[in-house]
Design a protein around this motif. Structure first.
Motif, PDB file in Angstrom:
ATOM      1  N   UNK A   1       0.815  -1.217   0.000  1.00 35.58           N
ATOM      2  CA  UNK A   1       0.000   0.000   0.000  1.00 35.58           C
ATOM      3  C   UNK A   1       0.850   1.268   0.000  1.00 35.58           C
ATOM      4  N   UNK A   2       2.097   1.185   0.432  1.00 35.68           N
ATOM      5  CA  UNK A   2       2.958   2.374   0.427  1.00 35.68           C
ATOM      6  C   UNK A   2       3.227   2.869  -0.991  1.00 35.68           C
ATOM      7  N   UNK A   3       2.926   2.047  -1.985  1.00 35.78           N
ATOM      8  CA  UNK A   3       3.095   2.472  -3.385  1.00 35.78           C
ATOM      9  C   UNK A   3       2.001   3.436  -3.812  1.00 35.78           C
ATOM     10  N   UNK A   4       0.857   3.411  -3.113  1.00 31.85           N
ATOM     11  CA  UNK A   4      -0.285   4.213  -3.548  1.00 31.85           C
ATOM     12  C   UNK A   4      -0.853   5.100  -2.441  1.00 31.85           C
ATOM     13  N   UNK A   5      -0.301   5.058  -1.224  1.00 29.17           N
ATOM     14  CA  UNK A   5      -0.882   5.830  -0.124  1.00 29.17           C
ATOM     15  C   UNK A   5       0.163   6.100   0.952  1.00 29.17           C
ATOM     16  N   UNK A   6      -0.117   7.103   1.759  1.00 27.21           N
ATOM     17  CA  UNK A   6       0.705   7.391   2.935  1.00 27.21           C
ATOM     18  C   UNK A   6       0.063   6.803   4.170  1.00 27.21           C
ATOM     19  N   UNK A   7       0.833   6.038   4.932  1.00 23.78           N
ATOM     20  CA  UNK A   7       0.309   5.340   6.109  1.00 23.78           C
ATOM     21  C   UNK A   7       1.150   5.644   7.336  1.00 23.78           C
ATOM     22  N   UNK A   8       0.489   5.987   8.421  1.00 24.39           N
ATOM     23  CA  UNK A   8       1.140   6.078   9.723  1.00 24.39           C
ATOM     24  C   UNK A   8       0.344   5.184  10.662  1.00 24.39           C
ATOM     25  N   UNK A   9       0.687   3.890  10.640  1.00 22.06           N
ATOM     26  CA  UNK A   9      -0.064   2.877  11.381  1.00 22.06           C
ATOM     27  C   UNK A   9       0.922   1.911  12.022  1.00 22.06           C
ATOM     28  N   UNK A  10       0.469   1.121  12.999  1.00 27.55           N
ATOM     29  CA  UNK A  10       1.358   0.155  13.649  1.00 27.55           C
ATOM     30  C   UNK A  10       1.738  -0.981  12.714  1.00 27.55           C
ATOM     31  N   UNK A  11       2.856  -1.630  13.043  1.00 31.78           N
ATOM     32  CA  UNK A  11       3.231  -2.875  12.373  1.00 31.78           C
ATOM     33  C   UNK A  11       2.406  -4.017  12.959  1.00 31.78           C
ATOM     34  N   UNK A  12       2.352  -5.168  12.284  1.00 32.61           N
ATOM     35  CA  UNK A  12       1.640  -6.311  12.863  1.00 32.61           C
ATOM     36  C   UNK A  12       2.160  -6.692  14.247  1.00 32.61           C
ATOM     37  N   UNK A  13       3.487  -6.646  14.439  1.00 28.56           N
ATOM     38  CA  UNK A  13       4.053  -6.988  15.748  1.00 28.56           C
ATOM     39  C   UNK A  13       3.598  -6.008  16.821  1.00 28.56           C
TER      40      UNK A  13
ATOM     41  N   UNK B   1       8.458   1.140  19.866  1.00 20.07           N
ATOM     42  CA  UNK B   1       8.676   1.870  18.620  1.00 20.07           C
ATOM     43  C   UNK B   1       7.382   2.142  17.887  1.00 20.07           C
ATOM     44  N   UNK B   2       6.313   2.327  18.626  1.00 13.64           N
ATOM     45  CA  UNK B   2       4.957   2.376  18.078  1.00 13.64           C
ATOM     46  C   UNK B   2       4.752   3.554  17.138  1.00 13.64           C
ATOM     47  N   UNK B   3       3.986   3.310  16.069  1.00 13.84           N
ATOM     48  CA  UNK B   3       3.535   4.355  15.148  1.00 13.84           C
ATOM     49  C   UNK B   3       2.024   4.271  15.009  1.00 13.84           C
ATOM     50  N   UNK B   4       1.369   5.434  15.013  1.00 12.76           N
ATOM     51  CA  UNK B   4      -0.064   5.471  14.799  1.00 12.76           C
ATOM     52  C   UNK B   4      -0.816   6.029  15.989  1.00 12.76           C
ATOM     53  N   UNK B   5      -2.110   5.751  16.007  1.00 13.88           N
ATOM     54  CA  UNK B   5      -2.997   6.202  17.077  1.00 13.88           C
ATOM     55  C   UNK B   5      -3.181   5.102  18.117  1.00 13.88           C
ATOM     56  N   UNK B   6      -3.338   5.499  19.369  1.00 11.22           N
ATOM     57  CA  UNK B   6      -3.611   4.526  20.426  1.00 11.22           C
ATOM     58  C   UNK B   6      -4.261   5.227  21.607  1.00 11.22           C
ATOM     59  N   UNK B   7      -5.060   4.469  22.334  1.00 16.46           N
ATOM     60  CA  UNK B   7      -5.628   4.961  23.590  1.00 16.46           C
ATOM     61  C   UNK B   7      -5.249   4.000  24.706  1.00 16.46           C
ATOM     62  N   UNK B   8      -4.580   4.511  25.718  1.00 14.24           N
ATOM     63  CA  UNK B   8      -4.143   3.739  26.875  1.00 14.24           C
ATOM     64  C   UNK B   8      -5.190   3.917  27.978  1.00 14.24           C
ATOM     65  N   UNK B   9      -5.777   2.789  28.384  1.00 16.64           N
ATOM     66  CA  UNK B   9      -6.880   2.838  29.341  1.00 16.64           C
ATOM     67  C   UNK B   9      -6.386   2.512  30.747  1.00 16.64           C
ATOM     68  N   UNK B  10      -6.708   3.396  31.682  1.00 12.07           N
ATOM     69  CA  UNK B  10      -6.307   3.247  33.082  1.00 12.07           C
ATOM     70  C   UNK B  10      -7.547   3.205  33.970  1.00 12.07           C
TER      71      UNK B  10
ATOM     72  N   UNK C   1      -5.737   0.289  23.320  1.00 11.58           N
ATOM     73  CA  UNK C   1      -6.463   0.167  22.057  1.00 11.58           C
ATOM     74  C   UNK C   1      -5.606   0.824  20.976  1.00 11.58           C
ATOM     75  N   UNK C   2      -4.811   0.049  20.222  1.00 10.10           N
ATOM     76  CA  UNK C   2      -3.882   0.641  19.246  1.00 10.10           C
ATOM     77  C   UNK C   2      -4.562   0.956  17.914  1.00 10.10           C
ATOM     78  N   UNK C   3      -5.526   1.865  17.961  1.00 14.76           N
ATOM     79  CA  UNK C   3      -6.359   2.183  16.788  1.00 14.76           C
ATOM     80  C   UNK C   3      -7.219   3.380  17.151  1.00 14.76           C
ATOM     81  N   UNK C   4      -8.071   3.801  16.225  1.00 14.11           N
ATOM     82  CA  UNK C   4      -9.070   4.817  16.536  1.00 14.11           C
ATOM     83  C   UNK C   4     -10.018   4.256  17.601  1.00 14.11           C
ATOM     84  N   UNK C   5     -10.221   4.984  18.682  1.00 13.33           N
ATOM     85  CA  UNK C   5     -10.937   4.484  19.858  1.00 13.33           C
ATOM     86  C   UNK C   5     -12.326   5.118  19.950  1.00 13.33           C
TER      87      UNK C   5
END
Length: 382
Positions: free
Chosen positions: A96-108, A252-261, A275-279
């Motif tokens: 997808x980096x060939x056609x778009x800009x992404x700032x998201x986590x890796x699978x790991x 080394x996280x990239x992207x959006x995340x919400x840490x719940x306490x 929640x390593x995504x839009x929350x």
């Protein structure tokens, strides 16, 4: 600059669409054809609305981004809202980096932060307070109540209120543990129950560096036994920001995340999960004028086009409350049935207070709200 926003049937996608469009970004909303009435399509802000085929949604998304790249001479920012889309894109980032800009986590990174067990271990190692772990296999007295939860209940289709059980006896804890193990194939996490209030630290990061953060206190939730926030308050909590940044740096996280306490009996916060995504309370980023949606878009676009991010206006965050009106009133009614009228009165006061922002309804863009309320009435009649 063009942004492609996915999964616009979710109500939290609207904050992203509205913030970006009002900042001058050309927003393309896309949704799978199995979602008949996506909220984002009802908004006045999208420049284009694209329905993706039921079979091959990822291929359709790739073709869409490729078309926009050819037409505009630059790659769009691709902003995935849903967890399933995010996971699929994480595994296909190179293509997808060939056609778009992404700032998201890796699978790991997704695997690490989606796992409550790994988050608990990592937090303890980094000096982040976490709930006390309990071992049901040991014949010792079990502190009660306790919480039993699968390591990643969302992967198995469990809603927020189904992803844990508050056990008030050992038999109840063992029964819940057996049920979760049968469902997921792995032993669940058992932790001490925390009686205090809920808190969250939401952030945007790039390669382990926190770019922006926003903290909130949960005021009410629905279902009241434990569910998504129905009303929350933006707060300043440098301690939560520090704890969250430790995990971001370590992974080394990239992207959006919400840490719940959640607070323990002394009022000290302990990290429950990430929640390593839009929350769910993502609309608070818009209500508080945090600038996070536009920053995510700009950084994603810059990564896709090999350019520095465009200059952005300086955010002017404000203290505010945000309410999801229907679920907040439902929470108040639930408390009223339990003999506590206070939460209902507070929910009504928020509804009538013009200073409280609704997470969905906006008078300047009423289409999504009207669609959402019609769907609620339809459910009620059926």
């Amino acid at each position: 600059m063009t942004a492609v926003v996915t999964d616009v049937h979710y109500r939290m996608s609207l904050a992203l669409v509205r913030d970006l469009a009002q900042a001058g970004v050309r927003v393309v909303c896309c949704e799978g054809e199995d979602q008949p009435a996506p909220l984002g399509f009802a908004s006045k802000y999208p420049a284009e609305r694209v329905t993706l085929p039921r079979s091959g949604e990822l291929d359709g998304l790739y073709r869409l981004c490729g078309r926009l790249t050819r037409e505009e001479g630059e790659r769009p920012a691709l902003l995935p809202v849903g967890a399933a889309t995010l996971s699929a894109l994480a595994g296909a980032r190179r293509e997808f980096s060939k056609v778009a800009g992404l700032l998201i986590p890796s699978p790991d990174q997704l695997d690490a932060l989606n796992s409550k067990e790994q988050v608990s271990r990592l937090g303890a190692r980094l000096g982040v307070p976490v709930p006390e772990p309990l071992d049901l296999s040991q014949p010792v007295e079990l502190p009660l109540p306790c919480v039993v939860k699968p390591l990643c209940g969302e992967k198995f289709g469990l809603s927020a209120s189904q992803r844990y059980v508050i056990a008030r006896s050992r038999a109840q804890a063992e029964s819940a543990a057996a049920r979760f193990q049968d469902l997921t194939g792995t032993p669940p996490l058992v932790q001490a129950y925390l009686p205090g209030g809920g808190l969250g630290c939401s952030l945007l990061a790039e390669e382990g560096e926190v770019l922006a953060s926003l903290c909130h206190r949960r005021l009410r939730e629905y279902p009241v036994s434990g569910g998504p926030s129905s009303c929350c308050l933006r707060v300043d909590r440098p301690d939560l920001e520090d704890f969250s940044a430790r995990l971001v740096r370590e992974t080394g996280f990239s992207g959006l995340a919400m840490f719940e306490f959640k607070e323990d009996q002394t009022g000290a916060p302990r990290l429950l999960e990430v929640n390593p995504r839009v929350w769910g309370t993502f609309p608070l980023t818009r209500a508080s004028r945090s600038g996070i949606p536009l920053l995510w878009c700009a950084r994603s676009w810059a990564r896709g086009n090999g350019k520095p991010p465009p200059p952005l206006p300086t955010p002017s965050p404000r203290a505010c409350r945000m309410q999801f009106m229907p679920s907040d009133l439902a929470a108040g009614l639930s408390w009223l049935k339990r003999g506590r009228p206070g939460p209902l009165l507070n929910a009504l006061a928020c509804w009538l207070d013009p200073r409280v922002r609704d997470g969905l309804w906006e008078w300047g863009d009423p289409g999504p709200g009207l669609m959402y309320y019609r769907s609620l009435l339809k459910k009620e009649r059926s």
